[in-house]
Design a protein around this motif. Structure first.
Motif, PDB file in Angstrom:
ATOM      1  N   ALA A  54       0.841  -1.203   0.000  1.00  0.00           N
ATOM      2  CA  ALA A  54       0.000   0.000   0.000  1.00  0.00           C
ATOM      3  C   ALA A  54       0.879   1.258   0.000  1.00  0.00           C
ATOM      4  O   ALA A  54       0.584   2.237  -0.700  1.00  0.00           O
ATOM      5  CB  ALA A  54      -0.924  -0.004   1.207  1.00  0.00           C
ATOM      6  N   ASP A  56       3.904   1.402  -1.225  1.00  0.00           N
ATOM      7  CA  ASP A  56       4.463   1.469  -2.589  1.00  0.00           C
ATOM      8  C   ASP A  56       3.431   2.044  -3.563  1.00  0.00           C
ATOM      9  O   ASP A  56       3.768   2.799  -4.469  1.00  0.00           O
ATOM     10  CB  ASP A  56       4.870   0.064  -3.070  1.00  0.00           C
ATOM     11  CG  ASP A  56       6.069  -0.478  -2.319  1.00  0.00           C
ATOM     12  OD1 ASP A  56       6.738   0.306  -1.622  1.00  0.00           O
ATOM     13  OD2 ASP A  56       6.323  -1.697  -2.407  1.00  0.00           O
ATOM     14  N   LEU A  85       1.134  -3.972  -8.521  1.00  0.00           N
ATOM     15  CA  LEU A  85       2.217  -4.215  -7.555  1.00  0.00           C
ATOM     16  C   LEU A  85       2.050  -5.582  -6.897  1.00  0.00           C
ATOM     17  O   LEU A  85       3.022  -6.282  -6.650  1.00  0.00           O
ATOM     18  CB  LEU A  85       2.213  -3.113  -6.484  1.00  0.00           C
ATOM     19  CG  LEU A  85       2.822  -1.784  -6.908  1.00  0.00           C
ATOM     20  CD1 LEU A  85       2.556  -0.712  -5.860  1.00  0.00           C
ATOM     21  CD2 LEU A  85       4.322  -1.916  -7.132  1.00  0.00           C
ATOM     22  N   LYS A  88       3.211  -8.203  -9.327  1.00  0.00           N
ATOM     23  CA  LYS A  88       4.678  -8.211  -9.351  1.00  0.00           C
ATOM     24  C   LYS A  88       5.210  -8.942  -8.112  1.00  0.00           C
ATOM     25  O   LYS A  88       6.183  -9.693  -8.197  1.00  0.00           O
ATOM     26  CB  LYS A  88       5.177  -6.758  -9.368  1.00  0.00           C
ATOM     27  CG  LYS A  88       6.538  -6.587  -9.997  1.00  0.00           C
ATOM     28  CD  LYS A  88       6.899  -5.119 -10.046  1.00  0.00           C
ATOM     29  CE  LYS A  88       8.312  -4.949 -10.555  1.00  0.00           C
ATOM     30  NZ  LYS A  88       8.782  -3.575 -10.412  1.00  0.00           N
TER      31      LYS A  88
ATOM     32  N   PHE B  17       1.005   5.664   8.772  1.00  0.00           N
ATOM     33  CA  PHE B  17       1.021   5.222   7.377  1.00  0.00           C
ATOM     34  C   PHE B  17       1.232   6.427   6.448  1.00  0.00           C
ATOM     35  O   PHE B  17       2.076   6.385   5.550  1.00  0.00           O
ATOM     36  CB  PHE B  17      -0.301   4.521   7.060  1.00  0.00           C
ATOM     37  CG  PHE B  17      -0.401   4.009   5.659  1.00  0.00           C
ATOM     38  CD1 PHE B  17       0.185   2.801   5.302  1.00  0.00           C
ATOM     39  CD2 PHE B  17      -1.076   4.731   4.684  1.00  0.00           C
ATOM     40  CE1 PHE B  17       0.096   2.327   4.003  1.00  0.00           C
ATOM     41  CE2 PHE B  17      -1.160   4.260   3.382  1.00  0.00           C
ATOM     42  CZ  PHE B  17      -0.580   3.060   3.045  1.00  0.00           C
ATOM     43  N   ARG B  24       9.082   8.904   2.506  1.00  0.00           N
ATOM     44  CA  ARG B  24       9.659   8.286   1.294  1.00  0.00           C
ATOM     45  C   ARG B  24       9.706   9.277   0.142  1.00  0.00           C
ATOM     46  O   ARG B  24      10.675   9.326  -0.613  1.00  0.00           O
ATOM     47  CB  ARG B  24       8.817   7.078   0.872  1.00  0.00           C
ATOM     48  CG  ARG B  24       9.185   5.830   1.617  1.00  0.00           C
ATOM     49  CD  ARG B  24       8.410   4.646   1.110  1.00  0.00           C
ATOM     50  NE  ARG B  24       8.800   4.249  -0.232  1.00  0.00           N
ATOM     51  CZ  ARG B  24       8.288   3.207  -0.856  1.00  0.00           C
ATOM     52  NH1 ARG B  24       7.373   2.472  -0.264  1.00  0.00           N
ATOM     53  NH2 ARG B  24       8.689   2.882  -2.070  1.00  0.00           N
TER      54      ARG B  24
END
Lengths: 180, 98
Positions: A54, A56, A85, A88, B17, B24
């Motif tokens: 999630a 990603d 994803l 993958k 989250f 990131r």
């Protein structure tokens, strides 16, 4: 107007044009539950892996936001990224899958948490394609055409996956009731 | 019956989250800036060196005897560095192509 009140299209436009991340944060806040739940179902309850995927998904969405054309919904677009994803991921890692005769204990869930855990466990009986179409159809409440848009699976195949998954899960529920 | 089992029951809302994703994004942005900075520096350095090499009274001529010995190593090191940074940049982009 507050960001949380703006439409998806407006948030995407703001996220692309502004240098701060407030608009994109709003998008994540709006869709985190849907995408995390979706991936928990696909991974059949591997919550750590689901949350990694999630993360990603949203990270990639941020990188590719300028390619979002707005012809479909943002919800479908995010689900598409999450699904790809996941595909993958299962190319490299074994997916948890139970055989037809492996038992799953189904009892009446006492809380929302238990109900989700049970649904994730039930997904172990399904193939990857069945999990995705069933989750999008039953949980994300998408139409057949939206599922086609997300998965790129032909409409006829989507319908047959749903039918087959329903039969499998119905049998599972009936068996467990017999055991009970 | 199945609908009841399979619908989403919880709302998974977590600030951690969201913060994780923002971290990131920020880290990726900083990495790109770093790569861009180093590549720009290499480009400018090579351009200055090339222009000076063409001048008769260049400072390059005075350091040329020392430079010739290590020239190939320097070129090789710069080439390796540039390839490494390009690879980093390309793989960063490739990871986004799903």
């Amino acid at each position: 107007m507050q960001l949380s009140q703006r439409s998806d299209q407006e948030l995407v436009a703001l996220a692309i044009s502004s240098s701060d991340h407030k608009a994109f944060t709003s998008i994540v806040e709006r869709y985190q539950s849907l995408i995390r739940q979706f991936l928990r179902r696909l991974t059949a309850g591997d919550t750590a892996q689901a949350d990694d995927l999630a993360q990603d998904t949203f990270f990639m969405a941020y990188q590719k936001l300028h390619t979002f054309k707005g012809t479909g919904s943002l919800k479908s677009w995010l689900h598409t990224i999450a699904y790809r994803l996941f595909l993958k991921h299962i190319q490299k890692h074994q997916m948890v899958e139970l055989g037809e005769n492996d038992p799953i204990l189904i009892s009446e869930p006492q809380s929302a948490l238990e109900a989700d855990l049970l649904a994730e466990k039930m997904m172990q009986r399904l193939s990857a394609d069945e999990r995705v179409v069933m989750t999008l159809f039953m949980a994300a409440e998408m139409s057949h055409s939206q599922i086609v848009e997300v998965t790129d699976i032909p409409l006829g195949t989507v319908k047959s996956h749903i039918q087959r998954a329903k039969v499998k899960l119905q049998q599972l529920v009936e068996k467990s009731q017999l055991v009970a | 019956m199945l609908e009841k089992f399979l619908k989403y029951h919880q709302e998974l809302i977590s600030q951690d989250f969201v913060d994780g994703i923002l971290k990131r994004i920020e880290k990726a942005y900083q990495t790109r800036l770093l790569i861009l900075g180093i590549m720009s520096f290499i480009g400018v350095a090579m351009a200055v060196f090339a222009v000076n090499s063409l001048m008769d009274n260049s400072w390059v001529l005075s350091i040329k005897p020392y430079l010739l010995e290590s020239k190939n190593i320097v070129y090789l090191a710069l080439l390796v560095l540039a390839l490494f940074l390009t690879n980093l940049f390309v793989s960063d982009n490739h990871n986004q192509t799903i």
